[in-house]
Design an enzyme around this catalytic site. Structure first.
Site, PDB file in Angstrom:
ATOM      1  N   GLY A  84       5.794   8.227   8.654  1.00  0.00           N
ATOM      2  CA  GLY A  84       5.259   6.923   9.017  1.00  0.00           C
ATOM      3  C   GLY A  84       5.844   5.838   8.129  1.00  0.00           C
ATOM      4  O   GLY A  84       6.370   6.111   7.047  1.00  0.00           O
ATOM      5  N   CYS A  85       5.745   4.607   8.599  1.00  0.00           N
ATOM      6  CA  CYS A  85       6.344   3.502   7.845  1.00  0.00           C
ATOM      7  C   CYS A  85       5.583   3.233   6.556  1.00  0.00           C
ATOM      8  O   CYS A  85       6.182   3.158   5.474  1.00  0.00           O
ATOM      9  CB  CYS A  85       6.427   2.244   8.709  1.00  0.00           C
ATOM     10  SG  CYS A  85       4.894   1.801   9.552  1.00  0.00           S
ATOM     11  N   TYR A  86       4.259   3.115   6.639  1.00  0.00           N
ATOM     12  CA  TYR A  86       3.489   2.905   5.410  1.00  0.00           C
ATOM     13  C   TYR A  86       3.682   4.063   4.430  1.00  0.00           C
ATOM     14  O   TYR A  86       3.918   3.841   3.239  1.00  0.00           O
ATOM     15  CB  TYR A  86       2.000   2.750   5.735  1.00  0.00           C
ATOM     16  CG  TYR A  86       1.588   1.430   6.344  1.00  0.00           C
ATOM     17  CD1 TYR A  86       1.796   0.231   5.683  1.00  0.00           C
ATOM     18  CD2 TYR A  86       0.937   1.389   7.578  1.00  0.00           C
ATOM     19  CE1 TYR A  86       1.380  -0.984   6.239  1.00  0.00           C
ATOM     20  CE2 TYR A  86       0.519   0.183   8.138  1.00  0.00           C
ATOM     21  CZ  TYR A  86       0.740  -1.000   7.463  1.00  0.00           C
ATOM     22  OH  TYR A  86       0.321  -2.183   8.008  1.00  0.00           O
ATOM     23  N   THR A 103       6.175   6.018   4.003  1.00  0.00           N
ATOM     24  CA  THR A 103       7.484   5.963   3.360  1.00  0.00           C
ATOM     25  C   THR A 103       7.456   5.028   2.157  1.00  0.00           C
ATOM     26  O   THR A 103       7.923   5.375   1.061  1.00  0.00           O
ATOM     27  CB  THR A 103       8.545   5.493   4.376  1.00  0.00           C
ATOM     28  OG1 THR A 103       8.648   6.474   5.417  1.00  0.00           O
ATOM     29  CG2 THR A 103       9.905   5.318   3.719  1.00  0.00           C
TER      30      THR A 103
END
Lengths: 343, 343, 343, 343
Positions: free
Chosen positions: A147-149, A151
């Site tokens: 997921g972006c968060y 990462t």
């Protein structure tokens, strides 16, 4: 040349994958799959591609991915696992950008998403956080792109966790994301008038990325831990900046941290440690970099870490390509060296 | 490899030149020159370059450009001609991004800027509007890179002018530019609080690009003409959209125009004619493209042309590189194929 | 106290009407009507009203407007006329914010909108452009509140038209509007990621406000005229800036124009003539003012007029209240004296 | 009528004071003082005031404030105390918007700002956080208006501190502010191109508001405490949203907190407790409200508080007027009832 197919190619992440893969010197895109854009050419649906590509979207059929060496799935969770299974069964490397292959613990996944239909595939998969999990990625047929968060948060915390330098119950991640993180939404809440000049927290204490971050941070720390994660919505299009707080368990100053982070990430091209100043969103926009800076609050012996990524690149399409590079033994940076547009 | 020096390398245009030249496969940057950033490394002054370049700014000395094949001057007008002269005298190809080598008519230049000190050099120079002036560019040692507004306006009008399809006294150019067009300004008027959520016209009837546009449009039309040009400031960072009005001198419909424009620009990679829909700023952001669309207002027999560019790329650094490619007989697209980031 | 009902009260214009009427010292809101928000309190649906108002939306019933002296209709055209008819029939003053009562010429309306169902009501209605049509407004039971673009365009042109100073076939109106002008849209095209840092023209040669502007400008000029109108979408929330071009039919300089405009609008509080500098969007944001400035382009003897309004106030809710003040013989400025928030 | 003078009237806060005082029914502005704008009329320097006010800026002289009942000082710290002293000595009520009269502890002030020149005046002053310190404000001749960040942070925390519900060493305040908080800056770092689409933390562990927050929170808690405060810069013009974290010292759920906050603030008009959803910046923009919401993170027994204000109103000019209302025994809400413009 590596042949690539993209399923779910017309969403924001899918289009970003196409944009980046087109500039990759060792990749040929063999199919872009989207039921909603079926039969349309990308230079019609997305005029920014005019003169650069006239790839045509097609509906999913097994033949559409037959020729591919790697299949990228940019679909919603739950749906995605069905296509991953198909790709897996016919021997493709599958890089999944949904949450379906990010967890080791099926119960965490089930709690925050839904019952997994193909638990046996999880054991064939690796969590695709390249800098942390490179060896596993090389050996897996399925890669669950993070997921972006998570990462931004995990890479910001990893050196501290691995070195057991922080109180495991003290971690707070206060993250701020650009709007593209929500995907291509047809939702009033994402309309310009509702978001411009606005700022808000959302899903406080309830965001699904919390369990992903907790699982991976627990692995790094070597013990189970719980943390607080608060996402916010910035009136910008791209980028995540996470401000991370943790109590240090011994006296450490900023110079020590610089040394620890530099050592931990010494072979990592995409990690940039900011020693003097602090990272800002504009430095990573349009790139696959993770910019990390920090300060120590001496009064409270707390570390404050700032970790920035471009949510659509290192937080999605770029990291997926980095995973492909790893898996296919290419130079990990290939196609991903970029200076941010800045403005 | 072509060796390139950039004088005035720390401004917005200079930095964009560096960013783009770094990805050009046939260029090596041999010096970046800036008195204000002298001795500083670009990854310190502009952290977006961290891990990609550690070029160091230096002060101007003749030795700093001695090794170069091409010198880009990104300096203010008036000052720029001094450096162009130096480069010219030692035999370099010089691409000047100021207004100093854009005019054929010295009086126009003198009226809007100042007395030219090296008029003899003007005869050695070509106006660097690539799509219109390619042959002259190939043969000139000095190339005067066009203004950003003129690039969008002239390319939007050229097919109509060349075919004498419009009333020469009827042309109105209503342009809207992003803030980076003003350069790296330390001026209260360009502060965030003064511009965000704002919009304004400025220099109405008085903007210096008017005479540049008039000179080039007169050449294309074959007769002297006067036109109205109104610039506006958009609350965006990059991009120019020009809305151009002209009275048609005979009945022509949109299909005719599509044909005329497609024919006129049939060999031009960087011109994209929009036949169905209209161009938008976001499609050209981050690219060297010029997107052109139009409608005919039948009631008034007026054509309305929409012409979009990225002011820092096709309007400055990108076109300068396109000129270099032309001059050095490289593929004109080299280093300039880009899909816009869109968001 | 004047008792007011608002039908269509939950859209952007409806909510703005509520916000402004709450600060009007001589108005009491007796009902806010919205089927989609029926039974909900405005401080729940729109938390900015918390502690200021707990009015509850209700469904339309004749009883809901029975008590009102004035009914504001903020509904889509076509639908609106049904409610105007009901209000009219029971003797209410009705101020309609749709296009349904803006036209004198039914054919223009039919062409751009649809067949009018109650043409007999049109003769009872006045076009509510206060500064131009005050006497008619006083005597009408139905007031058709002008469109936002027409308000900025017509007021910018009126002194020139009335004095027959311009070539009637030369008028071009290039308008730029904030996104709230589109209303409360659940449409992907209005999402933040699609509009932020973007700019575009739309409905070129086809926008329905063209015929409204033409009809009113023809009345002012005393002869039928055709003009070109091009709307654009700015990445801001509120405000319209129109740049208007017209050929002067005799030599007039800027000072003459200042005099003409000052004279024409000498009794108009809401018109602000800018003599030295030019108006900007930020000066009118949050106010009922119309800011007008101009330059004369001597080479072409063309006038360029800049006319700014807040599309939700003078372009909608504010002008509706100004019309109410006129109709009910209150001080026209009552409840409408505001300094813009600026930022 | 209360007669008011404003010193430092041409900055962002000064102009906001003028804007708000003009709509206050019991205030007459007798002088606006600014050396940089001396002799200029406000409708020239700030055209948003055209037709509403033609007050003229003047230089400071004792006569300029002689007539006033209340003097607002909107000057930089250090300089401000000189003018406060003058006003005090001639018997005026002085409301100071700098940091000069915010501290009880002179050493804290000296450490973060500079040596105070008039410590004896501090004992005559009250900290102007209205909801917390109303009685002291009534009795003081000098009121030190709170900082913008401290206002959002302290009011968000007060009920928890006063009730000793949190671990005093666990408090973390992660604040995000609009750009106007930096004041009217002529600084490249605040230019549009550097801030739009950007986001960053700044002054991490070093911001001067930390000591102000700590002093006041310690008073509320009854013991000295240290906390972490991290400010960030949002690409918006107005508003502060603070996300505040603290460990609860006993099991409390969200309903308990709602009750505690509602009770604590039961008589406070300007405090709005959000029980169901969370506050957003857009709800407070343009108002004097403080919007507070919260969640309890059960896993970690941590409370997360969201506290929003408009930095120029409740964080500066609005609270100054609220203090004036208190001091002069007016209705505390007078001139300050506003619904946010929202967009």
């Amino acid at each position: 040349m590596i042949k690539a197919s993209i399923i779910g190619a017309s969403g924001y992440v899918g289009v970003e994958l196409i944009r980046l893969l087109l500039r990759h010197p060792e990749v040929e895109i063999v199919s872009i799959i989207s039921s909603s854009s079926n039969q349309l050419s990308i230079d019609k649906t997305n005029p920014q591609f005019k003169k650069v590509s006239n790839l045509v979207f097609e509906e999913f059929k097994i033949e559409a991915i037959q020729e591919a060496d790697v299949v990228f799935c940019a679909l919603p969770h739950g749906i995605s696992q069905e296509y991953v299974k198909i790709g897996y069964d016919i021997g493709k490397v599958v890089i999944d950008l949904s949450a379906d292959f990010r967890y080791k613990d099926l119960q965490r996944y089930a709690k925050d998403y839904s019952q997994h239909k193909y638990p046996e595939l999880l054991s064939k998969s690796a969590y695709g956080l390249c800098e942390i999990n490179r060896e596993e990625i090389k050996n897996a047929q399925i890669i669950g792109n993070p997921g972006c968060y998570p990462t931004s948060a995990i890479l910001g915390l990893a050196p501290l966790l691995k070195n057991k330098l922080v109180d495991k119950n003290s971690i707070i991640i206060d993250s701020k994301s650009g709007v593209s993180g929500a995907g291509k939404k047809f939702d009033f809440a994402y309309s310009f008038c509702e978001l411009d000049e606005n700022f808000k927290a959302y899903s406080v204490t309830k965001h699904r990325h919390t369990s992903e971050i907790e699982e991976k941070c627990s692995f790094l720390f070597g013990e189970d831990l719980n943390l607080s994660f608060t996402p916010h919505l910035l009136p910008v299009k791209r980028g995540i900046l996470s401000t991370i707080y943790a109590n240090l368990i011994k006296k450490i100053d900023k110079n020590d941290l610089v040394e620890i982070y530099n050592e931990f990430y010494k072979d990592e091209y995409f990690i940039r440690i900011f020693e003097d100043e602090l990272p800002e969103l504009k430095y990573v926009r349009g790139t696959n970099f993770v910019d990390i800076g920090f300060e120590v609050d001496k009064k409270t012996n707390r570390v404050i870490i700032i970790s920035c990524i471009d949510n659509l690149i290192k937080g999605a399409a770029g990291q997926a390509i980095q995973n492909m590079n790893i898996k296919f033994s290419l130079d990990e940076k290939m196609g991903l060296i970029m200076v941010g547009e800045y403005f």
